[in-house]
Design an enzyme around this catalytic site. Structure first.
Site, short mmCIF file in Angstrom:
data_model
loop_
_atom_site.label_atom_id
_atom_site.label_comp_id
_atom_site.label_asym_id
_atom_site.label_seq_id
_atom_site.Cartn_x
_atom_site.Cartn_y
_atom_site.Cartn_z
N LEU A 189 4.97 3.77 -11.09
CA LEU A 189 4.06 2.98 -11.91
C LEU A 189 3.74 1.63 -11.29
O LEU A 189 3.42 0.67 -12.00
CB LEU A 189 4.66 2.78 -13.31
N CYS A 190 3.78 1.55 -10.00
CA CYS A 190 3.60 0.29 -9.27
C CYS A 190 2.17 0.19 -8.73
O CYS A 190 1.54 1.22 -8.45
CB CYS A 190 4.60 0.25 -8.11
N GLY A 191 1.70 -1.01 -8.56
CA GLY A 191 0.40 -1.20 -7.94
C GLY A 191 0.37 -0.69 -6.50
O GLY A 191 -0.69 -0.41 -5.96
N TYR A 192 1.53 -0.55 -5.89
CA TYR A 192 1.63 -0.04 -4.52
C TYR A 192 1.83 1.48 -4.47
O TYR A 192 1.91 2.05 -3.38
CB TYR A 192 2.77 -0.73 -3.77
N THR A 193 1.88 2.14 -5.61
CA THR A 193 2.11 3.59 -5.65
C THR A 193 1.12 4.36 -4.78
O THR A 193 1.51 5.36 -4.16
CB THR A 193 2.12 4.11 -7.10
#
Length: 190
Positions: free
Chosen positions: A66-70
């Site tokens: 659920l990360c912006g870097y996913t």
């Protein structure tokens, strides 16, 4: 004039002194642990033993769903496609350590990786920072204390020798020229 007492004292001192010509007992060489000493439980069960990839460069990346870097999963897959045939091993290590961004279980993690096309090995969720960190991450923090994960998608590149060759923070995409250059260099090292 030298008396007998002076000669006797000098002779006893010479006998008692360590022989400079005698070498000290040889000490065994210090054995340093390499990345190949570690293993991770696999997301799908079993173990991912890094020793099975000894002599090959490894890219170990802490991931989160659920990360912006996913979306970096897709970049990692690009690296896998480009370099795996030449010897690169990539390992995704899901972690909930940063922002609680890997809250689900194995099914949710696997679904996220699949949505981004990831076919490289994924470990079971692990702690990557602090006193309860996975042993690999404790070892890496010992080796590179200034280069510990500060967020999701931190990348450790381990060289063929089993030691950390380079580190890339989450802000550096897997497909960045710096990452690809470091991987190519690690693959070229004999």
């Amino acid at each position: 004039m030298i008396d007998r007492r002076t000669i006797l004292t000098a002779a006893l001192a010479a006998i008692a002194a360590p022989d400079a010509t005698r070498s000290a007992p040889a000490q065994a060489p210090v054995s340093r642990i390499t990345a190949y000493a570690f293993s991770f439980p696999a997301l799908a069960g079993g173990d991912i033993r890094l020793a099975d990839h000894a002599g090959r460069p490894l890219l170990v990346v802490n991931t989160a769903s659920l990360c912006g870097y996913t979306p970096q999963y897709a970049g990692l897959q690009e690296l896998w496609t480009e370099f795996h045939g030449r010897g690169l091993m990539i390992l995704g290590v899901p972690s909930n350590d940063f922002g609680g961004q890997e809250p689900g279980g194995a099914t949710e993690t696997a679904n996220t990786a699949q949505q981004h096309g990831a076919t490289f090995p994924i470990a079971a969720k692990a702690t990557v920072k602090g006193p309860n960190a996975h042993p690999f991450y404790k070892w890496a923090a010992d080796a590179r204390p200034r280069d510990v994960p500060r967020w999701n998608f931190h990348k450790y590149l381990v060289g063929r020798d089993g030691y950390i060759a380079d580190v890339f923070p989450e802000s550096v995409a897997p497909t960045d020229t710096r990452v690809k250059t470091a991987i190519a260099r690690a693959l070229a090292d004999s």
